[in-house]
Enzyme design. Sequence first.
Site, PDB file in Angstrom:
ATOM      1  N   HIS A 171       0.844  -1.196   0.000  1.00  0.00           N
ATOM      2  CA  HIS A 171       0.000   0.000   0.000  1.00  0.00           C
ATOM      3  C   HIS A 171       0.883   1.252   0.000  1.00  0.00           C
ATOM      4  CE1 HIS A 171      -3.329  -2.516   2.078  1.00  0.00           C
ATOM      5  NE2 HIS A 171      -3.799  -2.156   0.900  1.00  0.00           N
ATOM      6  N   CYS A 206      -2.959   0.602   9.518  1.00  0.00           N
ATOM      7  CA  CYS A 206      -3.968  -0.345   8.995  1.00  0.00           C
ATOM      8  C   CYS A 206      -4.994  -0.740  10.054  1.00  0.00           C
ATOM      9  CB  CYS A 206      -3.325  -1.651   8.540  1.00  0.00           C
ATOM     10  SG  CYS A 206      -1.839  -1.500   7.617  1.00  0.00           S
TER      11      CYS A 206
HETATM   12  N1  GLY Z   1      -2.764  -8.825   5.085  1.00  0.00           N
HETATM   13  C1  GLY Z   1      -3.241  -7.523   4.854  1.00  0.00           C
HETATM   14  C2  GLY Z   1      -3.611  -7.316   3.467  1.00  0.00           C
HETATM   15  O1  GLY Z   1      -3.081  -7.996   2.602  1.00  0.00           O
HETATM   16  O2  GLY Z   1      -4.451  -6.514   3.144  1.00  0.00           O
END
Ligand code: GLY
Length: 257
Positions: free
Chosen positions: A165, A252
Amino acid sequence: MSEQRFKYAVVRKPAQSMVDGITEANLGKPDYKKACKQHNNYIEALKKCGLEVTVLEPLNDFPDSCFIEDVAVCTPHCAIITNPGADSRNAEVIDLDKILDKFNDDIENIIFPGTLDGGDIMMVGDHFYIGMSDRTNIQGANQLISILESYGMSGSVVEMDKMLHLKTGINCIEHNNFLVSGEFIDHPAFSILNKIIVPEDEAYAANSLWINDKVIVPFGFPKTKKMIEDLGYEIIEVDTSEFRKLDGGLSCLSLRF
Ligand code: GLY
């Protein structure tokens, strides 16, 4: 330094199924009990930053659902429910509108064929950087930009090709300071920013989390911690070793607004 920008956070407890979450980290399976303890410490850290925390129950059908940041983008003017880009995570958005409705007058949605993960969105004032990761496509980015513009905000896309990300490698800690690692260090989208370069062996700590002028830093990254401390921020350390095993970091694990 002292600023109360965010009032609320929403987190989701880890599910036992997290041991089967998506990962490329190669660090082994997370220990569920340890993850729950770390998650509780994370909630305490959010509270120390002055946030009222809503704790959602685990969703055992969705191993990655504790990474709740990916399912919504919270702005000062509206909340946007995303369309997560990983098939196994796409339905994590179920019922989220009811939760976000309590805090927002306006709820918007990213819809097919657009996909977008909240971890790809970095808010800097009224501007939102959108990482073009494997999870977020151009239709999703364009939908987000139109929504933002309809509320007087703006967005721009950031090409990327290595990280999971956008916020895996760049995070705004306000006062024009950005923690940057890997492919974002020399990225043209970020050339004019005040970059704090996170050393390669501490790259995970680029995902440290600014909340109301405190910075939550993952435990075990002393060089990054010192660099942030030297800028005058108060630091809270939280161990996220079990979430790191699933490629997850501090940002996250919550929605903040
Ligand atoms: N394990 C977190 C994701 O891949 O979004």
